[in-house]
Design an enzyme around this catalytic site. Structure first.
Site, PDB file in Angstrom:
ATOM      1  CD  GLU A 107      43.808  29.248  45.287  1.00  0.00           C
ATOM      2  OE1 GLU A 107      44.262  30.398  45.110  1.00  0.00           O
ATOM      3  OE2 GLU A 107      44.436  28.240  44.955  1.00  0.00           O
ATOM      4  CG  ASP A 108      45.087  33.520  43.149  1.00  0.00           C
ATOM      5  OD1 ASP A 108      44.715  32.333  43.136  1.00  0.00           O
ATOM      6  OD2 ASP A 108      46.229  33.876  42.790  1.00  0.00           O
ATOM      7  CG  ASP A 111      43.693  28.214  34.674  1.00  0.00           C
ATOM      8  OD1 ASP A 111      42.771  28.026  33.867  1.00  0.00           O
ATOM      9  OD2 ASP A 111      44.882  28.384  34.314  1.00  0.00           O
ATOM     10  CG  PHE A 161      47.934  35.684  32.684  1.00  0.00           C
ATOM     11  CD1 PHE A 161      47.995  34.377  33.151  1.00  0.00           C
ATOM     12  CD2 PHE A 161      48.652  36.659  33.356  1.00  0.00           C
ATOM     13  CE1 PHE A 161      48.770  34.043  34.261  1.00  0.00           C
ATOM     14  CE2 PHE A 161      49.430  36.338  34.465  1.00  0.00           C
ATOM     15  CZ  PHE A 161      49.486  35.032  34.908  1.00  0.00           C
ATOM     16  NE  ARG A 174      52.818  38.530  43.960  1.00  0.00           N
ATOM     17  CZ  ARG A 174      52.392  37.319  43.594  1.00  0.00           C
ATOM     18  NH1 ARG A 174      51.099  37.077  43.505  1.00  0.00           N
ATOM     19  NH2 ARG A 174      53.250  36.364  43.312  1.00  0.00           N
TER      20      ARG A 174
HETATM   21  P1  5GP Z   1      45.113  25.920  38.767  1.00  0.00           P
HETATM   22  O1  5GP Z   1      45.794  24.887  39.626  1.00  0.00           O
HETATM   23  O2  5GP Z   1      43.661  26.089  39.065  1.00  0.00           O
HETATM   24  O3  5GP Z   1      45.368  25.660  37.301  1.00  0.00           O
HETATM   25  O4  5GP Z   1      45.901  27.234  39.009  1.00  0.00           O
HETATM   26  C1  5GP Z   1      45.529  28.176  39.899  1.00  0.00           C
HETATM   27  C2  5GP Z   1      46.684  29.123  40.100  1.00  0.00           C
HETATM   28  O5  5GP Z   1      47.283  29.492  38.842  1.00  0.00           O
HETATM   29  C3  5GP Z   1      46.182  30.401  40.686  1.00  0.00           C
HETATM   30  O6  5GP Z   1      46.152  30.336  42.105  1.00  0.00           O
HETATM   31  C4  5GP Z   1      47.169  31.409  40.141  1.00  0.00           C
HETATM   32  O7  5GP Z   1      48.315  31.416  40.968  1.00  0.00           O
HETATM   33  C5  5GP Z   1      47.536  30.858  38.792  1.00  0.00           C
HETATM   34  N1  5GP Z   1      46.705  31.465  37.710  1.00  0.00           N
HETATM   35  C6  5GP Z   1      45.802  30.848  36.924  1.00  0.00           C
HETATM   36  N2  5GP Z   1      45.248  31.708  36.044  1.00  0.00           N
HETATM   37  C7  5GP Z   1      45.814  32.904  36.302  1.00  0.00           C
HETATM   38  C8  5GP Z   1      45.643  34.226  35.742  1.00  0.00           C
HETATM   39  O8  5GP Z   1      44.868  34.503  34.817  1.00  0.00           O
HETATM   40  N3  5GP Z   1      46.403  35.221  36.286  1.00  0.00           N
HETATM   41  C9  5GP Z   1      47.293  34.990  37.307  1.00  0.00           C
HETATM   42  N4  5GP Z   1      47.985  36.032  37.748  1.00  0.00           N
HETATM   43  N5  5GP Z   1      47.468  33.776  37.858  1.00  0.00           N
HETATM   44  C10 5GP Z   1      46.739  32.751  37.358  1.00  0.00           C
HETATM   45 MG    MG Z   2      47.495  30.879  43.579  1.00  0.00          MG
END
Ligand code: 5GP
Ligand code: MG
Length: 184
Positions: A107-108, A111, A161, A174
């Site tokens: 995963e990237d 959050d 962010f 990206r």
């Molecule tokens: P979660 O389901 O954990 O809230 O969201 C995860 C996804 O939200 C990540 O895979 C990403 O796509 C997006 N995301 C959450 N925080 C960030 C951030 O700081 N920057 C970016 N570019 N994407 C984020």
């Molecule tokens: Mg993602």
């Protein structure tokens, strides 16, 4: 190379490479005999996945690589908390079968943890033998009840962010080789 002026660098390319190398060594040790299936999540983890796969050294016999997609379901910037994995309707959309494989899910960023929770559920339903999650970034301030945690994390970030190294802001940034914060 000049960097775009409105991004404040957080993790340089060299810093990322050093940590990716550590994560790769750790996964090489834990998955040496498991013929792991690396699953990168599109699109944000594409660059991290490519570097991580090369860092898994020595290369485990039978290692394979595929990608899947997870999307938050909801209008605008407010996530409804629902996450659609792959093609939806139970199809993960991978070419490589999941059943009985030891999955390394890449995963990237984690959050709220909702995307990860949905991905783990989907992989377990698809019959994965095990699921090990490696996330480049962790944003623990965003976590909600029911959100899942990564097993291995590259770096922790504040409630900001971040973009670059695969992560986008409205599909921009990206391709940056480093991770930074958008300052607008
Ligand atoms: P979660 O389901 O954990 O809230 O969201 C995860 C996804 O939200 C990540 O895979 C990403 O796509 C997006 N995301 C959450 N925080 C960030 C951030 O700081 N920057 C970016 N570019 N994407 C984020
Ligand atoms: Mg993602």
């Amino acid at each position: 190379m000049p960097r775009p002026p409105s991004i404040r660098p957080l993790f340089s390319a060299a810093t990322l490479a050093a940590r990716v190398s550590e994560l790769g060594e750790s996964l090489a040790a834990s998955h040496a005999d498991k013929a792991p299936l690396i699953l990168g999540t599109l699109t944000g983890a594409f660059m991290f996945t490519a570097d991580l796969v090369r860092a898994i050294s020595p290369h485990p016999p039978g290692l394979s690589v595929d990608f899947l997609r997870a999307s938050s379901y909801g209008a605008g910037t407010v996530s409804s908390g629902e996450v659609v994995v792959g093609g939806g309707a139970g199809s993960l959309g991978t070419k490589v079968p999941i059943t009985s494989r030891h999955i390394i899910l890449v995963e990237d960023i984690v959050d709220s943890g909702r995307t990860l929770a949905a991905l783990k559920r989907a992989l377990e339903s698809a019959g994965a033998a095990s699921v090990t999650v490696v996330a480049l970034l962790d944003k623990p301030s965003g976590r909600v009840a029911g959100g899942a945690e990564a097993d291995l994390t590259g770096f922790t970030v504040e409630n900001e962010f971040v973009v670059g190294y695969g992560l986008d802001w409205d599909e921009a940034w990206r391709g940056l080789p480093y991770v930074g914060v958008v300052e607008s």
